[in-house]
Structure formats: C-alpha cells, structure tokens
Enzyme design. Structure first.
Site, PDB file in Angstrom:
ATOM      1  N   PRO A   1       7.480  12.060  56.233  1.00 17.48           N
ATOM      2  CA  PRO A   1       9.119  12.442  56.974  1.00 17.48           C
ATOM      3  C   PRO A   1       9.482  11.982  58.141  1.00 17.48           C
ATOM      4  CG  PRO A   1       7.088  13.927  57.812  1.00 17.48           C
ATOM      5  CD  PRO A   1       6.370  12.710  56.860  1.00 17.48           C
ATOM      6  N   ASP A   2      10.530  11.537  58.283  1.00 19.27           N
ATOM      7  CA  ASP A   2      11.446  10.854  59.051  1.00 19.27           C
ATOM      8  C   ASP A   2      11.164  11.392  60.088  1.00 19.27           C
ATOM      9  OD1 ASP A   2      12.814  12.644  59.104  1.00 19.27           O
ATOM     10  OD2 ASP A   2      14.927  10.842  58.183  1.00 19.27           O
ATOM     11  N   PHE A   3      12.446  10.983  61.136  1.00 16.77           N
ATOM     12  CA  PHE A   3      12.181  11.888  62.546  1.00 16.77           C
ATOM     13  C   PHE A   3      12.965  12.707  63.350  1.00 16.77           C
ATOM     14  CE2 PHE A   3       9.229   7.850  62.582  1.00 16.77           C
ATOM     15  CZ  PHE A   3       8.145   8.529  63.280  1.00 16.77           C
ATOM     16  N   ARG A   4      14.246  12.315  62.749  1.00 15.03           N
ATOM     17  CA  ARG A   4      15.536  13.243  63.435  1.00 15.03           C
ATOM     18  C   ARG A   4      16.325  13.851  62.103  1.00 15.03           C
ATOM     19  NH1 ARG A   4      14.351   8.191  65.794  1.00 15.03           N
ATOM     20  NH2 ARG A   4      13.941   8.392  68.632  1.00 15.03           N
TER      21      ARG A   4
ATOM     22  N   ASP B   1       3.996   2.341  58.619  1.00 16.23           N
ATOM     23  CA  ASP B   1       3.190   3.458  57.588  1.00 16.23           C
ATOM     24  C   ASP B   1       2.513   1.909  56.153  1.00 16.23           C
ATOM     25  OD1 ASP B   1       5.267   2.131  55.822  1.00 16.23           O
ATOM     26  OD2 ASP B   1       6.077   4.123  56.168  1.00 16.23           O
TER      27      ASP B   1
ATOM     28  N   ASN C   1       8.801   0.851  60.584  1.00 20.68           N
ATOM     29  CA  ASN C   1       7.832   2.044  60.283  1.00 20.68           C
ATOM     30  C   ASN C   1       6.509   1.757  60.396  1.00 20.68           C
ATOM     31  OD1 ASN C   1      10.078   3.168  59.133  1.00 20.68           O
ATOM     32  ND2 ASN C   1       9.728   2.343  57.191  1.00 20.68           N
TER      33      ASN C   1
ATOM     34  N   HIS D   1       7.242  -1.229  65.497  1.00 20.88           N
ATOM     35  CA  HIS D   1       6.367  -0.520  66.327  1.00 20.88           C
ATOM     36  C   HIS D   1       4.990  -0.638  65.907  1.00 20.88           C
ATOM     37  CE1 HIS D   1      10.437   1.710  66.586  1.00 20.88           C
ATOM     38  NE2 HIS D   1      10.770   0.371  67.527  1.00 20.88           N
TER      39      HIS D   1
HETATM   40  P1  OAD Z   1      15.052   8.127  61.883  1.00 13.95           P
HETATM   41  O1  OAD Z   1      14.052   9.505  62.061  1.00 13.95           O
HETATM   42  O2  OAD Z   1      15.922   8.148  63.257  1.00 13.95           O
HETATM   43  O3  OAD Z   1      16.158   8.149  61.155  1.00 13.95           O
HETATM   44  C1  OAD Z   1      15.651   8.307  60.181  1.00 13.95           C
HETATM   45  C2  OAD Z   1      17.645   7.821  59.368  1.00 13.95           C
HETATM   46  O4  OAD Z   1      16.980   7.657  57.319  1.00 13.95           O
HETATM   47  C3  OAD Z   1      18.351   9.119  59.373  1.00 13.95           C
HETATM   48  O5  OAD Z   1      19.578   8.747  59.502  1.00 13.95           O
HETATM   49  C4  OAD Z   1      18.210   9.788  58.478  1.00 13.95           C
HETATM   50  O6  OAD Z   1      19.523  10.252  57.618  1.00 13.95           O
HETATM   51  C5  OAD Z   1      17.541   9.012  56.882  1.00 13.95           C
HETATM   52  N1  OAD Z   1      17.237   8.849  56.108  1.00 13.95           N
HETATM   53  C6  OAD Z   1      16.464   9.807  55.675  1.00 13.95           C
HETATM   54  N2  OAD Z   1      15.854   9.741  54.013  1.00 13.95           N
HETATM   55  C7  OAD Z   1      16.912   8.885  53.699  1.00 13.95           C
HETATM   56  C8  OAD Z   1      16.902   8.435  52.120  1.00 13.95           C
HETATM   57  N3  OAD Z   1      15.916   8.960  51.452  1.00 13.95           N
HETATM   58  N4  OAD Z   1      17.863   7.489  52.338  1.00 13.95           N
HETATM   59  C9  OAD Z   1      18.497   6.320  52.836  1.00 13.95           C
HETATM   60  N5  OAD Z   1      18.032   7.455  54.209  1.00 13.95           N
HETATM   61  C10 OAD Z   1      17.302   8.683  54.756  1.00 13.95           C
HETATM   62  O7  OAD Z   1      14.265   6.953  62.001  1.00 13.95           O
HETATM   63  P2  OAD Z   1      14.482   5.508  62.431  1.00 13.95           P
HETATM   64  O8  OAD Z   1      15.703   5.474  62.550  1.00 13.95           O
HETATM   65  O9  OAD Z   1      13.372   5.152  62.018  1.00 13.95           O
HETATM   66  O10 OAD Z   1       9.950   5.519  66.711  1.00 13.95           O
HETATM   67  O11 OAD Z   1      13.518   6.081  63.878  1.00 13.95           O
HETATM   68  C11 OAD Z   1      13.734   4.794  64.403  1.00 13.95           C
HETATM   69  C12 OAD Z   1      12.133   4.952  65.653  1.00 13.95           C
HETATM   70  O12 OAD Z   1      12.570   6.431  66.481  1.00 13.95           O
HETATM   71  C13 OAD Z   1      10.352   5.422  64.639  1.00 13.95           C
HETATM   72  O13 OAD Z   1      10.382   4.606  64.703  1.00 13.95           O
HETATM   73  C14 OAD Z   1      10.108   6.371  65.617  1.00 13.95           C
HETATM   74  C15 OAD Z   1      10.922   6.932  66.741  1.00 13.95           C
HETATM   75  O14 OAD Z   1      10.397   7.818  67.537  1.00 13.95           O
HETATM   76  C16 OAD Z   1       8.105   5.403  67.519  1.00 13.95           C
HETATM   77  O15 OAD Z   1       7.803   6.199  67.746  1.00 13.95           O
HETATM   78  C17 OAD Z   1       8.285   4.610  68.859  1.00 13.95           C
END
Ligand code: OAD
Length: 389
Positions: free
Chosen positions: A123-126, A199, A197, A216
C-alpha cells in the site's frame, strides 16, 4: 497567430541588419520607411483593385500603415522574448518520447514513491481508503505519521512492528514501472534513481546498486539502537515471523531494540543522498517522477534541482508538486503555449503531467519509443535477482 508574428519579426530583423551593413542610421530610417511604404503602397494598390471606388493612398495613409507594421513587429518580438523556448514539441508522453528520440538525453534521473509499488501489493501512504495512513485506527495514534516518528518509536516501538509485516511483504515482484527504469539503465540513459521506497524492488528489478539512491533507507538491514550492531534481512524477517513483537539485540548484555534501517521522521537522511543531489542534478537532462504525492521534504524539493529548461514528467494518479500547474492548464481548452505567454496565462513550457497508473504510463511511453517488445520481455522474464540493497 503567433507563428505569423514570429516570422514577421525575424524578417524585420534580417532586413534591418542587411541595411545596417550598407547605410548609415539616417539613411536606413529613410529606406526602411520607404520599403514599408512600398509594401503599404502595394497593399493599398491591391485594395484599390479590389475596390475600384477608392483613390490612391495619401502620404498620411502610408505613414500610418508604416507605424502599424512596425508596431506589429515590435509586439511580436516582445512576445517572442518573453516566451521561454520549450524543449518539448508537445506537453504529453508523445512530446517526452520525441525528446528522448531526438535529443538523446543520457543523464535521466528517475524519482519514485510508494505509488510505483502499489500494483505489487504494497500500500502507499496517503491514498484515502487504501493508503497506510487511513488504516491505522487500531493503533490509536494522535497523528498517523507518528508510526514513523523516531521519538515515538523509542518510547513505543510496538505499533511500528505490528505494521512491519504488512510493510515488508515477502515474495513481492517488481512492477512494469520498475522494469522500465531498468530498461533506461540497460540503454545507458539512467543517471540515478532516487527512491523514497524501502521495499528494495529497484534492486529486485535488476537495477545496479550504484544507480539507486534509497533516500529513506531500506529494510534490507537493521541496527540495534543501543550498541549499533547490524542485522541482515534474514534475521529481521525471521524475527517478524516469530511471535515476539519487538526485536531485541542479541549482543551480550545489550538487549537494545533493533530497528530496520529505514529513515523515520526527525532522522537525518543518508549523507550520500545529499552528495548525490549535488553530483547528479546539475547534469540531469530529463526528470521522470512516478507514484509520489511529492509531499515529504527534502525529497519532494528535488524536482526543483534540475535546470529550468529541462523537461520534467510526472506519471501519477493525481497531480502533485509543481505539476499541478500543468494539470490546471490541461483542464482548460487547449491553448497553444505561445498564446498563453502572450496573454500572460501561467503555463509550463517543460512539465508534463500524465494522469494515471504508473504501469500504463510507462507502457505507453515504451511503445512510443519502440521499446515495448523489450520491456514486455523483461516483465515476462521476472526478477533477475533476489538480492536486496
Ligand atoms: P504517498 O502515499 O504520499 O503518495 C503516493 C502517490 O502515488 C499518490 O499521489 C497516489 O495517488 C499515487 N499512486 C498510488 N498508486 C499509484 C499507481 N499504481 N500509479 C500511479 N500513481 C499511483 O507516497 P509517497 O509520496 O511515496 O516516508 O510518500 C512519501 C513518504 O511519506 C514516504 O517515503 C514515507 C511517507 O511518510 C517515511 O516514512 C519517512
């Protein structure tokens, strides 16, 4: 249209510079006036033919027409000067593919975030609903980000380790977007891959370690917070599979908490990250950003480290960072860039936002580049290595 204005202004400049070689400033003024006058007379003559009732143009008409034509030319020259030259023919994937084919960039920097790995099952974060931060209710946290806060972790490491199993799933496979970056490396075009990432799927996809800057950190190694003893992936994986929630150091008389080497909030980023920024970004000739909300600093700010004339591409489900301006412009009916500059409408001349899935975006780009068969072959072959960072 602006094309006509441009060619008019360049004609004026050419005409002027020829005459400067031949005549002094005073004579030049007279002859320019005469030549403009000639043109106006010709125009006037043709209009006479069109309209038999009109008479020959007066000197005032000739002068007015001359002033008008000079005014038009100056307006064109000013618009041209205000318009930054665009390195892209079109502000879309076709424009980026054309740039790669014709300008042959060799120092491409890729920046990625959690969105590039969601199709692998992480999963992503936001993202509301599926993102990690919307699924932490059971941890009763004041702020979901606390789970990655180093001070919070030192006081209460349990929530993080409860989550770690979901965060570090086993047997995950790189996605087509990961293989696309590997393909860039294979073609000698990748300068560096900056990833947020943890991973290690970049390495799983076969990208060389020295090409990857894991800003990170990664969970491939862990460190005891008390004695700094290092543990490998096998150790932490075995521990996460066992029933004990928080891993403790096995060094004699230590028993400190062992934390995976991922960067938490309030921790410093690796020194190498800053070295690589200074080293790489001034040479970057194309920036490709994928799957990130560009919210977390200092990583997000890297997009502004490339030269202002270098094209930047974001492939993401939603607009982020400076690409929001491009997304706003895309909502309006298409207005040619030159017209935007002429009217003072804010528009980017080098940013491309491709809204959608990372995999779909890279597949389209690969197809436009004629690399699709090679990319599909890499995807079908699967991960060339089980090695991690
Ligand atoms: P986010 O969860 O903030 O953002 C992920 C982005 O990817 C969002 O804009 C989604 O819309 C988009 N997305 C998700 N799945 C997708 C797909 N299959 N194709 C295209 N877009 C997609 O994640 P990050 O930006 O990586 O830090 O977050 C940055 C940091 O926040 C992480 O490294 C982590 C977190 O807190 C720490 O833990 C220190």
């Amino acid at each position: 249209s602006s094309l006509v204005i441009m060619s008019d202004s360049s004609n004026l400049v050419n005409r002027k510079s020829k005459k400067e070689d031949e005549e002094n400033a005073e004579n030049e003024q007279t002859s320019s006036a005469a030549s403009a006058g000639d043109q106006s007379s010709q125009r006037a003559e043709s209009s006479v033919k069109d309209n038999p009732s009109s008479s020959n143009p007066s000197k005032i008409d000739v002068f007015t027409s001359f002033v008008e034509s000079v005014g038009q030319s100056l307006k064109g020259a000013a618009a041209e000067a205000a318009r930054p030259s665009s390195p892209l023919k079109t502000l879309d994937l076709a424009g980026i593919a054309d740039y790669i084919k014709t300008r042959k960039p060799k120092n491409i920097i890729v920046m990625t975030g959690a969105g590039i790995s969601t199709s692998a099952g992480i999963p992503d974060f936001r993202t509301p609903g599926s993102g990690l931060y919307s699924n932490l209710a059971e941890y009763d946290l004041e702020d979901p980000q606390d789970i990655f806060d180093i001070d919070f972790f030192k006081e209460n490491p349990e929530p993080f380790f409860k989550l770690a199993k979901a965060l570090f799933p086993k047997d995950v496979k790189p996605t087509p977007a990961h293989y696309f970056v590997k393909l860039l490396e294979k073609k000698g075009l990748l300068l560096r891959w900056f990833t947020q990432n943890i991973d290690s799927l970049e390495i799983r996809a076969g990208v060389s370690k020295e090409k990857v800057m894991a800003a990170h950190g990664s969970h491939a190694t862990s460190t005891c917070l008390k004695c700094r003893k290092k543990y490998d992936l096998a150790w932490i994986t075995k521990h996460l599979d066992s029933s004990a929630l928080v891993p403790h150091c096995e060094a004699p008389d230590c028993d400190g908490v062992v934390k995976p080497d991922i960067i938490f909030f309030s921790e410093s980023l690796p020194r190498d990250f800053f070295v690589k920024i200074v080293q790489d970004f001034p040479c970057c000739d194309l920036l490709i950003v994928m799957g990130t909300s560009l919210i977390v600093q200092p990583f997000a700010g890297l997009v502004d480290e490339v030269d202002s004339e270098i094209p930047r591409l974001l492939i993401n489900r939603e607009p982020a960072g400076p690409f929001r301006a491009h997304a706003d412009a895309a909502r309006r009916p298409t207005i040619p860039l030159e017209v935007c500059y002429g009217l003072g409408i804010k528009a980017s001349h080098r940013d491309v936002f491709h809204r959608g899935d990372c995999n779909e975006g890279v597949l389209e780009l690969a197809e436009r580049l004629g690399w699709d068969a090679e990319l599909e072959q890499m995807i079908a072959a699967g991960p060339p290595t089980t090695e991690l960072l």
